[in-house]
Scaffold this motif. Structure first.
Motif, mmCIF file in Angstrom:
data_model
loop_
_atom_site.group_PDB
_atom_site.id
_atom_site.type_symbol
_atom_site.label_atom_id
_atom_site.label_comp_id
_atom_site.label_asym_id
_atom_site.label_seq_id
_atom_site.Cartn_x
_atom_site.Cartn_y
_atom_site.Cartn_z
ATOM 1 N N LYS A 153 73.891 50.660 35.292
ATOM 2 C CA LYS A 153 74.999 49.714 35.249
ATOM 3 C C LYS A 153 74.630 48.359 34.650
ATOM 4 N N LEU A 154 73.482 48.294 33.970
ATOM 5 C CA LEU A 154 73.120 47.074 33.262
ATOM 6 C C LEU A 154 73.791 47.020 31.891
ATOM 7 N N VAL A 155 74.154 48.172 31.372
ATOM 8 C CA VAL A 155 74.800 48.308 30.071
ATOM 9 C C VAL A 155 76.040 49.167 30.255
ATOM 10 N N ASP A 156 77.086 48.866 29.473
ATOM 11 C CA ASP A 156 78.336 49.612 29.609
ATOM 12 C C ASP A 156 78.455 50.781 28.652
ATOM 13 N N ALA A 157 77.847 50.671 27.467
ATOM 14 C CA ALA A 157 77.983 51.744 26.484
ATOM 15 C C ALA A 157 76.847 51.700 25.481
ATOM 16 N N GLY A 176 65.761 36.140 30.156
ATOM 17 C CA GLY A 176 66.780 35.164 29.792
ATOM 18 C C GLY A 176 67.767 35.694 28.781
ATOM 19 N N GLY A 177 67.333 36.633 27.941
ATOM 20 C CA GLY A 177 68.255 37.269 27.004
ATOM 21 C C GLY A 177 69.315 38.067 27.735
ATOM 22 N N TYR A 178 68.942 38.668 28.870
ATOM 23 C CA TYR A 178 69.919 39.412 29.655
ATOM 24 C C TYR A 178 70.838 38.462 30.420
ATOM 25 N N ILE A 179 70.317 37.286 30.799
ATOM 26 C CA ILE A 179 71.177 36.262 31.407
ATOM 27 C C ILE A 179 72.305 35.908 30.444
ATOM 28 N N ALA A 180 71.958 35.749 29.179
ATOM 29 C CA ALA A 180 72.975 35.449 28.163
ATOM 30 C C ALA A 180 73.946 36.614 28.013
ATOM 31 N N ALA A 181 73.421 37.841 28.023
ATOM 32 C CA ALA A 181 74.274 39.021 27.828
ATOM 33 C C ALA A 181 75.312 39.151 28.928
ATOM 34 N N MET A 182 74.965 38.768 30.144
ATOM 35 C CA MET A 182 75.895 38.910 31.257
ATOM 36 C C MET A 182 77.090 37.972 31.179
ATOM 37 N N ALA A 183 77.089 37.085 30.193
ATOM 38 C CA ALA A 183 78.250 36.207 30.031
ATOM 39 C C ALA A 183 79.468 36.984 29.555
ATOM 40 N N ALA A 184 79.229 38.101 28.879
ATOM 41 C CA ALA A 184 80.332 38.924 28.374
ATOM 42 C C ALA A 184 80.790 39.908 29.439
ATOM 43 N N ASP A 185 82.023 40.405 29.281
ATOM 44 C CA ASP A 185 82.558 41.382 30.230
ATOM 45 C C ASP A 185 82.215 42.815 29.847
ATOM 46 N N HIS A 186 81.591 42.979 28.675
ATOM 47 C CA HIS A 186 81.228 44.317 28.208
ATOM 48 C C HIS A 186 79.947 44.214 27.404
ATOM 49 N N ILE A 187 78.978 45.080 27.711
ATOM 50 C CA ILE A 187 77.679 45.053 27.034
ATOM 51 C C ILE A 187 77.429 46.395 26.362
#
Length: 329
Positions: free
Chosen positions: A240-244, A128-139
């Motif tokens: 591709k789960l994280v951008d940087a 669920g923490g990753y569900i929240a993270a996907m709300a942003a356009d950059h992680i």
């Protein structure tokens, strides 16, 4: 002798009066701070240096995620704030209920639709923490942060064998076989298990669809990252789960380069926990009050320990998007 007795009575009377006035003073002080906090709560720029002062808002999501209407309202105020030019969301959460995570994702998406938003994964953004993270356009994540655990589970204890051993039988009358099933007091029927499995599968498909849409992942890679395992931040970049890889400074640099945000803007905390019971001054006031009436050690023990938090997971009902390896992984 009588003079000594009268002096002792007077002294005790004075002590009682002193205790009364101390308690009253603490109550007045706490009430005053509560009144100020309540008055400030309605301000759109709560937590910032002042109305109209340009800043980057820092939002923190920590611990187990549940439905929280106060948090939703705080994020709605953030989405409308004129002071916040951009938003950095710090996440350190193993997840929580699926419904609570969906609610948080929706609220953060509303923020991201009005302001450039980037997520920084501090310790973990799992399930669920990753569900929240996907709300942003950059992680952005640290190299050893934990991300992933993309999946859904439904857990319930079954004490049927224990009840049989101690000679207890649950009697019930219900409208249909699947009502209140499974209940944990009898073996789970194949029909009940199939119904729960369908529930889990439906939510899992929703979760996978979100990963596919928000992260642009498909095919074999989607199957790999959504099998329930967790990954480090470094692995997350490759998948591709994280951008940087980086920290808040990395997030600010991205906002400056990609969204034109002034990197010199101050980063200010935006308070999400608007409930009065969560405010630290109430803990301090309660402790001071308890000290005044001789219950200081008990108050300090309740405020200073994580006893209440240790029961968090036990109070989670329904479908979970939660990573807790001690129990499941």
């Amino acid at each position: 002798m009588s003079l000594d007795a009268d002096a002792l009575v007077d002294r005790r009377r004075m002590r009682r009066k002193l205790t009364f006035w101390r308690v009253l003073a603490v109550l007045v002080a706490v009430a005053g701070v509560v009144a100020v906090a309540t008055a400030l709560r309605g301000r759109a720029d709560l937590g910032f240096g002042g109305p109209g002062s340009a800043q980057i808002a820092r939002v923190s999501i920590k611990g187990v995620i549940r439905n929280d209407q106060d948090r939703v309202e705080a994020l709605e105020r953030l989405a409308k704030s004129r002071a916040a030019r951009a938003v950095i969301v710090h996440i350190d959460s193993p997840g929580g209920t699926t419904a609570g995570s969906e609610q948080l994702h929706t609220a953060l998406r509303k923020v991201a639709e009005t302001k450039p938003t980037v997520v920084v994964v501090d310790g973990m953004a799992a399930s669920g923490g990753y569900i929240a993270a996907m709300a942003a356009d950059h992680i952005v994540a640290q190299g050893n942060s934990i991300v992933g655990s993309i999946g859904v589970l439904f857990q319930y204890p079954n004490v049927a064998d224990l009840m049989k051993t101690i000679g207890i039988k649950l009697e019930e009358v219900k409208s249909s076989p699947l009502k209140a099933a499974p209940n944990g007091f009898e073996p789970t029927s194949p029909e009940a298990r199939a119904a729960i499995a369908a529930l889990v599968a439906d939510s899992y498909d929703w979760f996978r669809g979100m990963v596919k849409e928000r992260r642009g992942i498909d095919g074999e890679l989607l199957a790999r990252v959504t099998d329930g395992r967790v990954f480090t931040g470094r692995q997350g970049v490759e998948l591709k789960l994280v951008d940087a890889i980086g920290t808040e400074e990395t997030a600010v640099a991205w906002l400056a380069k990609q969204k034109g945000i002034d990197p010199k803007l101050p980063v200010r905390d935006w308070k999400l926990e608007a409930r009065l019971g969560d405010l630290s001054f109430l803990h301090l006031g309660s402790t001071a009050l308890a000290e005044a009436v001789g219950l200081g050690p008990l108050a300090r023990a309740l405020v200073g320990t994580g006893t209440i938090q240790s029961f968090e997971r036990l109070s989670l009902d329904g479908l979970l998007a939660l990573w807790h390896p001690a129990a499941s992984d």
